[in-house]
Design a protein around this motif. Sequence first.
Motif, short mmCIF file in Angstrom:
data_model
loop_
_atom_site.label_atom_id
_atom_site.label_comp_id
_atom_site.label_asym_id
_atom_site.label_seq_id
_atom_site.Cartn_x
_atom_site.Cartn_y
_atom_site.Cartn_z
N THR A 9 0.83 -1.21 0.00
CA THR A 9 0.00 0.00 0.00
C THR A 9 0.86 1.25 0.00
N LEU A 10 1.89 1.25 0.84
CA LEU A 10 2.79 2.41 0.91
C LEU A 10 3.51 2.63 -0.41
N ALA A 11 3.91 1.55 -1.05
CA ALA A 11 4.60 1.67 -2.34
C ALA A 11 3.68 2.29 -3.39
N VAL A 12 2.42 1.84 -3.40
CA VAL A 12 1.47 2.41 -4.36
C VAL A 12 1.27 3.90 -4.10
N VAL A 13 1.12 4.28 -2.84
CA VAL A 13 0.91 5.69 -2.50
C VAL A 13 2.13 6.51 -2.88
N LEU A 14 3.33 6.01 -2.60
CA LEU A 14 4.54 6.75 -2.94
C LEU A 14 4.69 6.93 -4.45
N VAL A 15 4.34 5.90 -5.21
CA VAL A 15 4.40 6.02 -6.67
C VAL A 15 3.42 7.09 -7.15
N VAL A 16 2.20 7.05 -6.60
CA VAL A 16 1.20 8.04 -7.00
C VAL A 16 1.67 9.45 -6.64
N ILE A 17 2.19 9.60 -5.42
CA ILE A 17 2.68 10.91 -5.00
C ILE A 17 3.83 11.37 -5.88
N ALA A 18 4.73 10.45 -6.21
CA ALA A 18 5.88 10.82 -7.04
C ALA A 18 5.43 11.28 -8.42
N VAL A 19 4.51 10.54 -9.02
CA VAL A 19 4.06 10.89 -10.37
C VAL A 19 3.29 12.20 -10.36
N PHE A 20 2.26 12.26 -9.51
CA PHE A 20 1.43 13.46 -9.51
C PHE A 20 2.12 14.63 -8.81
N GLY A 21 2.96 14.34 -7.80
CA GLY A 21 3.65 15.41 -7.09
C GLY A 21 4.64 16.13 -7.98
N VAL A 22 5.45 15.37 -8.70
CA VAL A 22 6.43 16.00 -9.61
C VAL A 22 5.71 16.80 -10.69
N SER A 23 4.64 16.21 -11.23
CA SER A 23 3.88 16.94 -12.25
C SER A 23 3.30 18.23 -11.68
N LEU A 24 2.79 18.14 -10.46
CA LEU A 24 2.21 19.33 -9.83
C LEU A 24 3.26 20.39 -9.57
N VAL A 25 4.46 19.98 -9.13
CA VAL A 25 5.54 20.93 -8.88
C VAL A 25 5.93 21.65 -10.17
#
Length: 424
Positions: A9-25
């Motif tokens: 679960t944590l891995a999935v959340v981190l991947v989602v955050i990484a993808v959408f977070g970098v895009s958002l930044v």
Amino acid sequence: MRRRLINSTLAVVLVVIAVFGVSLVIVETRTISSSAQESVDSEAVRLVSIVDSRLLGGDNITAKVLSEQIDQTRYARIEIPGRPVVQIGERPTGSVIRGKATGEEGETVIVEEARSSVTREVGRTLLIIGAVALLAVIAAVLLAVRQANKLASPLTDLAETAERLGSGDPRPRHKRYGVPELDRVADVLDSSAERIARMLTAERRLAADASHQLRTPLTALSMRLEEISATDDLESVKEEAMVALTQVERLTDVVERLLTNARDPRTGSAVAFDLDEVVKQQIEEWRPAYRSAGRAIVCSGRQGMRAVGTPGAVAQVLAALIENSLMHGGGTVALRTRVTGNQAVIEVTDEGPGVPADLGARIFERTISGRNSTGIGLAVARDLAEADGGRLELLQQQPPVFALFLSREARNRKASKSPERPVR
């Protein structure tokens, strides 16, 4: 399993955050930069329009007059043909954001702002995004732990249930978890537990019935063998040996009957048989025991009847009734045969105190006994009678009268009445 669920679960959340977070930044950085550039350009255009209006009105253009028209954090440079350059604010150093506009009178306005302000704004945005991402990770971890416990705890319970079944504790738990797949496993385990419980109950019942039903034939056989060993008369030895062999055959029949009832109590092997032979056999087998107790056993009633049933089972039922009279009754025990409708009836009575009033309705239940006995004999006798389509009833409590009802052979129902059997 808990760790795997949490990690996945944590891995999935981190991947989602990484993808959408970098895009958002990236998007936010570009948006902030574009917004800052547009703001500087808009400032230059506004300032050049102010300068145009003052030039047309013949007013003086000074830094003091225009300083109130511009953001204090920015620098402005106004170049008017034929006039000195007007500068407002302190010129920033390093990287800057520059906006430029030209007026109708030929004047040029340049507005500059330090890029560090944009960097600070981007930093604040990144901090907010980072805080939201951290909260998302914490929420994901909490949710993963909750889900892991929700899934792992039922599996632990199911494993304990399976272990209890393996250790001989077949009690179903009837516990459900709200997860269809796990509830299905729980249903299967509970069903298995109930089946195992029924099997264990049947095994215990077979063991109890066997010990009770075999005790009486073995006792009678032992008494016959004692009589054989105590006599020197060859004819008597042969006669007693034949009776002993008959008892061994009955003993074998008892074992087979118990095993058959254990597999399926409804399975019977009913045939037409001579009722007199079974009654006579029981009288001969039990007479030595009654003689030893100083009591008598006699029979009377209708002769020549043929009933439908299993001879061995009928013999066991009569043996249980006769033994019950020997243990709990008194005086002479009488077996009487009679006919009622299309049924042959064998009554067993004695001169004892009878069945207590509080036990009359429950006398055929297992473990029910008024004299500290096992309470199995009458229950087994009733089961044997019902397996052959007959029934065993208590007709009278004092003095006790037990009656075994059996179907008569069809051809005997139309036959003439047979003579009454004298008391023997």
